[in-house]
Design a protein around this motif. Structure first.
Motif, PDB file in Angstrom:
ATOM      1  N   THR A   1      63.779 -29.082  48.094  1.00 23.86           N
ATOM      2  CA  THR A   1      63.168 -27.864  47.559  1.00 23.86           C
ATOM      3  C   THR A   1      62.893 -28.047  46.070  1.00 23.86           C
ATOM      4  OG1 THR A   1      65.306 -26.836  47.027  1.00 23.86           O
ATOM      5  CG2 THR A   1      64.393 -26.437  49.234  1.00 23.86           C
ATOM      6  N   TYR A   2      61.889 -27.296  45.583  1.00 29.14           N
ATOM      7  CA  TYR A   2      61.536 -27.389  44.164  1.00 29.14           C
ATOM      8  C   TYR A   2      60.909 -26.070  43.715  1.00 29.14           C
ATOM      9  CZ  TYR A   2      59.632 -29.061  39.747  1.00 29.14           C
ATOM     10  OH  TYR A   2      59.337 -29.222  38.419  1.00 29.14           O
ATOM     11  N   PRO A   3      61.359 -25.497  42.578  1.00 30.79           N
ATOM     12  CA  PRO A   3      60.755 -24.255  42.080  1.00 30.79           C
ATOM     13  C   PRO A   3      59.419 -24.534  41.391  1.00 30.79           C
ATOM     14  CG  PRO A   3      62.505 -24.958  40.596  1.00 30.79           C
ATOM     15  CD  PRO A   3      62.507 -25.933  41.748  1.00 30.79           C
ATOM     16  N   LEU A   4      58.330 -24.056  41.993  1.00 27.80           N
ATOM     17  CA  LEU A   4      57.006 -24.294  41.429  1.00 27.80           C
ATOM     18  C   LEU A   4      56.779 -23.489  40.158  1.00 27.80           C
ATOM     19  CD1 LEU A   4      54.868 -24.215  44.709  1.00 27.80           C
ATOM     20  CD2 LEU A   4      55.645 -26.224  43.445  1.00 27.80           C
TER      21      LEU A   4
ATOM     22  N   PHE B   1      59.144 -24.196  46.638  1.00 34.62           N
ATOM     23  CA  PHE B   1      58.449 -25.059  47.595  1.00 34.62           C
ATOM     24  C   PHE B   1      59.473 -25.862  48.389  1.00 34.62           C
ATOM     25  CE2 PHE B   1      56.886 -29.392  48.394  1.00 34.62           C
ATOM     26  CZ  PHE B   1      55.783 -29.127  49.199  1.00 34.62           C
ATOM     27  N   ASP B   2      59.196 -26.101  49.674  1.00 33.18           N
ATOM     28  CA  ASP B   2      60.083 -26.933  50.479  1.00 33.18           C
ATOM     29  C   ASP B   2      59.276 -27.904  51.323  1.00 33.18           C
ATOM     30  OD1 ASP B   2      59.865 -25.885  53.460  1.00 33.18           O
ATOM     31  OD2 ASP B   2      60.034 -24.085  52.230  1.00 33.18           O
ATOM     32  N   ALA B   3      59.855 -29.055  51.578  1.00 34.19           N
ATOM     33  CA  ALA B   3      59.238 -30.055  52.446  1.00 34.19           C
ATOM     34  C   ALA B   3      60.341 -30.841  53.128  1.00 34.19           C
ATOM     35  CB  ALA B   3      58.336 -30.992  51.646  1.00 34.19           C
ATOM     36  N   GLY B   4      60.182 -31.086  54.437  1.00 34.47           N
ATOM     37  CA  GLY B   4      61.230 -31.799  55.143  1.00 34.47           C
ATOM     38  C   GLY B   4      60.807 -32.246  56.519  1.00 34.47           C
ATOM     39  N   LEU B   5      61.793 -32.712  57.289  1.00 37.11           N
ATOM     40  CA  LEU B   5      61.594 -33.209  58.645  1.00 37.11           C
ATOM     41  C   LEU B   5      62.636 -32.592  59.568  1.00 37.11           C
ATOM     42  CD1 LEU B   5      61.182 -37.061  58.025  1.00 37.11           C
ATOM     43  CD2 LEU B   5      59.351 -35.460  58.618  1.00 37.11           C
ATOM     44  N   ALA B   6      62.253 -32.387  60.827  1.00 37.74           N
ATOM     45  CA  ALA B   6      63.195 -32.021  61.877  1.00 37.74           C
ATOM     46  C   ALA B   6      63.088 -33.069  62.973  1.00 37.74           C
ATOM     47  CB  ALA B   6      62.887 -30.637  62.430  1.00 37.74           C
ATOM     48  N   ILE B   7      64.220 -33.621  63.366  1.00 39.44           N
ATOM     49  CA  ILE B   7      64.237 -34.711  64.351  1.00 39.44           C
ATOM     50  C   ILE B   7      65.029 -34.258  65.571  1.00 39.44           C
ATOM     51  CG2 ILE B   7      64.928 -37.100  64.796  1.00 39.44           C
ATOM     52  CD1 ILE B   7      64.709 -37.591  61.776  1.00 39.44           C
ATOM     53  N   GLY B   8      64.429 -34.373  66.750  1.00 36.22           N
ATOM     54  CA  GLY B   8      65.104 -34.020  67.980  1.00 36.22           C
ATOM     55  C   GLY B   8      66.098 -35.083  68.399  1.00 36.22           C
ATOM     56  N   LEU B   9      67.331 -34.664  68.699  1.00 39.59           N
ATOM     57  CA  LEU B   9      68.380 -35.591  69.088  1.00 39.59           C
ATOM     58  C   LEU B   9      68.720 -35.496  70.570  1.00 39.59           C
ATOM     59  CD1 LEU B   9      70.778 -35.068  66.035  1.00 39.59           C
ATOM     60  CD2 LEU B   9      68.932 -36.742  66.293  1.00 39.59           C
TER      61      LEU B   9
ATOM     62  N   VAL C   1      56.541 -22.571  51.485  1.00 45.52           N
ATOM     63  CA  VAL C   1      56.864 -21.961  50.203  1.00 45.52           C
ATOM     64  C   VAL C   1      57.510 -20.599  50.457  1.00 45.52           C
ATOM     65  CG1 VAL C   1      54.605 -20.851  49.948  1.00 45.52           C
ATOM     66  CG2 VAL C   1      55.951 -21.383  47.902  1.00 45.52           C
ATOM     67  N   THR C   2      58.428 -20.214  49.579  1.00 47.55           N
ATOM     68  CA  THR C   2      59.015 -18.884  49.573  1.00 47.55           C
ATOM     69  C   THR C   2      58.653 -18.226  48.251  1.00 47.55           C
ATOM     70  OG1 THR C   2      60.881 -19.585  50.949  1.00 47.55           O
ATOM     71  CG2 THR C   2      61.144 -17.533  49.724  1.00 47.55           C
ATOM     72  N   VAL C   3      58.075 -17.023  48.333  1.00 43.94           N
ATOM     73  CA  VAL C   3      57.571 -16.335  47.142  1.00 43.94           C
ATOM     74  C   VAL C   3      58.154 -14.932  47.085  1.00 43.94           C
ATOM     75  CG1 VAL C   3      55.523 -15.605  45.867  1.00 43.94           C
ATOM     76  CG2 VAL C   3      55.393 -17.597  47.393  1.00 43.94           C
ATOM     77  N   ASN C   4      58.840 -14.615  45.982  1.00 35.86           N
ATOM     78  CA  ASN C   4      59.247 -13.233  45.756  1.00 35.86           C
ATOM     79  C   ASN C   4      58.142 -12.550  44.959  1.00 35.86           C
ATOM     80  OD1 ASN C   4      60.615 -10.931  44.131  1.00 35.86           O
ATOM     81  ND2 ASN C   4      62.088 -11.440  45.742  1.00 35.86           N
ATOM     82  N   LEU C   5      57.600 -11.445  45.526  1.00 33.61           N
ATOM     83  CA  LEU C   5      56.444 -10.780  44.948  1.00 33.61           C
ATOM     84  C   LEU C   5      56.814  -9.683  43.951  1.00 33.61           C
ATOM     85  CD1 LEU C   5      54.351 -10.399  48.224  1.00 33.61           C
ATOM     86  CD2 LEU C   5      54.353 -12.284  46.585  1.00 33.61           C
ATOM     87  N   GLY C   6      58.085  -9.471  43.719  1.00 33.01           N
ATOM     88  CA  GLY C   6      58.479  -8.439  42.775  1.00 33.01           C
ATOM     89  C   GLY C   6      58.666  -7.088  43.445  1.00 33.01           C
ATOM     90  N   GLY C   7      58.801  -6.070  42.605  1.00 31.63           N
ATOM     91  CA  GLY C   7      59.079  -4.730  43.089  1.00 31.63           C
ATOM     92  C   GLY C   7      57.886  -4.078  43.755  1.00 31.63           C
ATOM     93  N   ILE C   8      58.170  -3.043  44.524  1.00 25.83           N
ATOM     94  CA  ILE C   8      57.144  -2.306  45.262  1.00 25.83           C
ATOM     95  C   ILE C   8      56.674  -1.113  44.434  1.00 25.83           C
ATOM     96  CG2 ILE C   8      56.619  -1.084  47.403  1.00 25.83           C
ATOM     97  CD1 ILE C   8      59.027  -2.561  48.610  1.00 25.83           C
ATOM     98  N   GLY C   9      55.435  -1.176  43.982  1.00 29.03           N
ATOM     99  CA  GLY C   9      54.873  -0.048  43.256  1.00 29.03           C
ATOM    100  C   GLY C   9      55.521   0.229  41.928  1.00 29.03           C
ATOM    101  N   THR C  10      56.041  -0.822  41.274  1.00 24.96           N
ATOM    102  CA  THR C  10      56.627  -0.640  39.942  1.00 24.96           C
ATOM    103  C   THR C  10      55.877  -1.494  38.944  1.00 24.96           C
ATOM    104  OG1 THR C  10      58.212  -2.430  40.331  1.00 24.96           O
ATOM    105  CG2 THR C  10      58.905  -0.180  40.906  1.00 24.96           C
TER     106      THR C  10
END
Length: 290
Positions: A250-253, A259-267, A280-289
Motif C-alpha cells: 500500500t502507498y498513500p498517493l 493505493f494498493d496492489a497485490g496478488l491472490a493465489i489459490g492454494l 484505491v481507498t479514498v476518504n471524501l471528507g464530511g457530508i455537506g460541511t
C-alpha cells in the motif's frame, strides 16, 4: 498506521458526467484498466458534487477477504474501488461506499459495476453488473494496553447479477462475522470468522458457509505498507473448499488516498488460481460541511 495533514481534494467535472459514467460502467464491455480509469473519473465527480470538508484518514478493508476492526471516520464518506483480474476466467471491478455513523460504527454498500466471466459451460463470455452487498460494522472494544479491538459485522447479498450471464445465482445470502485485531507496534494482526447462509438455487434450505482468515499489516519502508492474509472458505453442502493466500503493498498517493496492489493465489483446487489486485481507498471528507 499512516497519518495525514488533512486538506480538501476536489476536481471539476462537466455537468451530467456522473450519470453518463455510471451508464457506461454498466452497459459497456470494457477491460479492467478502462474500468479503473472510469472509476477514477467517477471519484472526481463525487468529490466535486457529493462531499465537502477535509478528508479523514482512510480505513482500507480491500482487497482481502477479511475485515479489520477499523471503521470510517464519523460523518465522512469513503470509497474503495479497484479491479480484480483472474486471467482467462473472471475480471471484476469491486467497489464499496462506506459512511462513518459514529466513532466506532459504519454502514456500507458493495457492488461491481462490471464483471466479466469466461463461461466454460455453453461457451462464450458473460458480462454485466455484479451482486450488491449492504451491511454494517460495529466496534465493541477499542484497543487498550496489550488489549485487542473487537468488532462484528452483518451484511446481506442482494442478487443483482445475472445467472444467465454466469455472474451470479440470483439468490439472496446473509453473513455474520466477528473480528479481533491486536496491535504490535506499528503492525497489526487480525483474526476473522464469518458464518454465511447462502440461498439455494434449487429452492432448498440455505447452505452454510464458514470463512476463517488471519491477516496482518505492517510498514516496510517510509510510507509504504504491506498486507498479507491466509483465508479459508468452506461450503460443505456444495463440496466447495477454497484456501487463498493474498499479499501486497500500500502507498498513500495524497491526503485521504491510499493505493494498493497485490496478488491472490489459490492454494486449493476450488480456489481461483491467480488474481491480480489493484485499487484505491479514498476518504471524501464530511457530508455537506465546509
Amino acid at each position: 498506521p499512516i497519518h495525514y495533514n488533512a486538506r480538501r481534494i476536489s476536481a471539476p467535472l462537466p455537468s451530467g458526467a456522473l450519470s453518463h459514467l455510471e451508464t457506461e460502467l454498466v452497459m459497456d464491455h470494457v477491460g479492467p484498466i478502462a474500468i479503473l480509469v472510469r472509476l477514477s473519473a467517477l471519484f472526481a465527480a463525487v468529490l466535486t458534487f457529493g462531499c465537502a470538508g477535509p478528508p479523514a484518514i482512510p480505513t482500507p478493508q480491500r482487497p482481502t477477504f477479511s475485515s479489520s476492526t477499523q471503521t470510517t471516520a464519523p460523518g465522512t464518506v469513503e470509497i474503495e474501488a479497484g479491479v480484480s483480474i483472474d486471467p482467462g476466467d473472471r475480471n471484476s471491478s469491486p467497489m464499496t461506499a462506506k459512511m462513518g455513523v459514529t466513532e466506532n460504527s459504519e454502514i456500507f454498500v458493495s457492488w461491481s459495476p462490471y464483471t466479466w466471466v469466461d463461461r466454460s459451460v455453453g461457451g462464450g463470455n458473460g458480462g454485466g453488473v455484479g451482486d450488491t452487498e449492504i451491511g454494517m460494522r460495529q466496534r465493541v472494544l477499542d484497543f487498550g494496553p496489550n488489549e485487542p479491538a473487537i468488532a462484528y459485522q452483518f451484511k446481506t447479498k442482494i442478487p443483482t447479477a445475472s445467472a444467465r450471464q454466469g455472474i451470479g445465482n440470483e439468490e439472496m445470502d446473509f453473513f455474520a462475522a466477528a473480528m479481533l485485531e491486536m496491535p504490535y507496534g506499528s503492525a497489526s494482526l487480525v483474526g476473522f470468522y464469518q458464518l454465511g447462509f447462502l440461498g439455494d438455487p434449487t429452492g432448498g434450505d440455505p447452505d452454510i458457509q464458514h470463512g476463517l482468515a488471519i491477516s496482518g499489516t505492517t510498514p516496510v519502508a517510509d510510507a509504504i505498507g504491506a498486507y498479507g492474509e491466509i483465508a479459508g472458505i468452506i461450503t460443505p453442502e456444495r463440496d466447495d473448499e477454497q484456501l487463498i493466500a493474498t499479499g501486497g503493498l500500500t502507498y498513500p498517493l495524497m491526503d485521504g488516498w491510499i493505493f494498493d496492489a497485490g496478488l491472490a493465489i489459490g492454494l486449493s483446487n476450488d480456489a481461483p488460481d491467480l488474481q491480480f489486485l489493484i485499487g484505491v481507498t479514498v476518504n471524501l471528507g464530511g457530508i455537506g460541511t465546509d
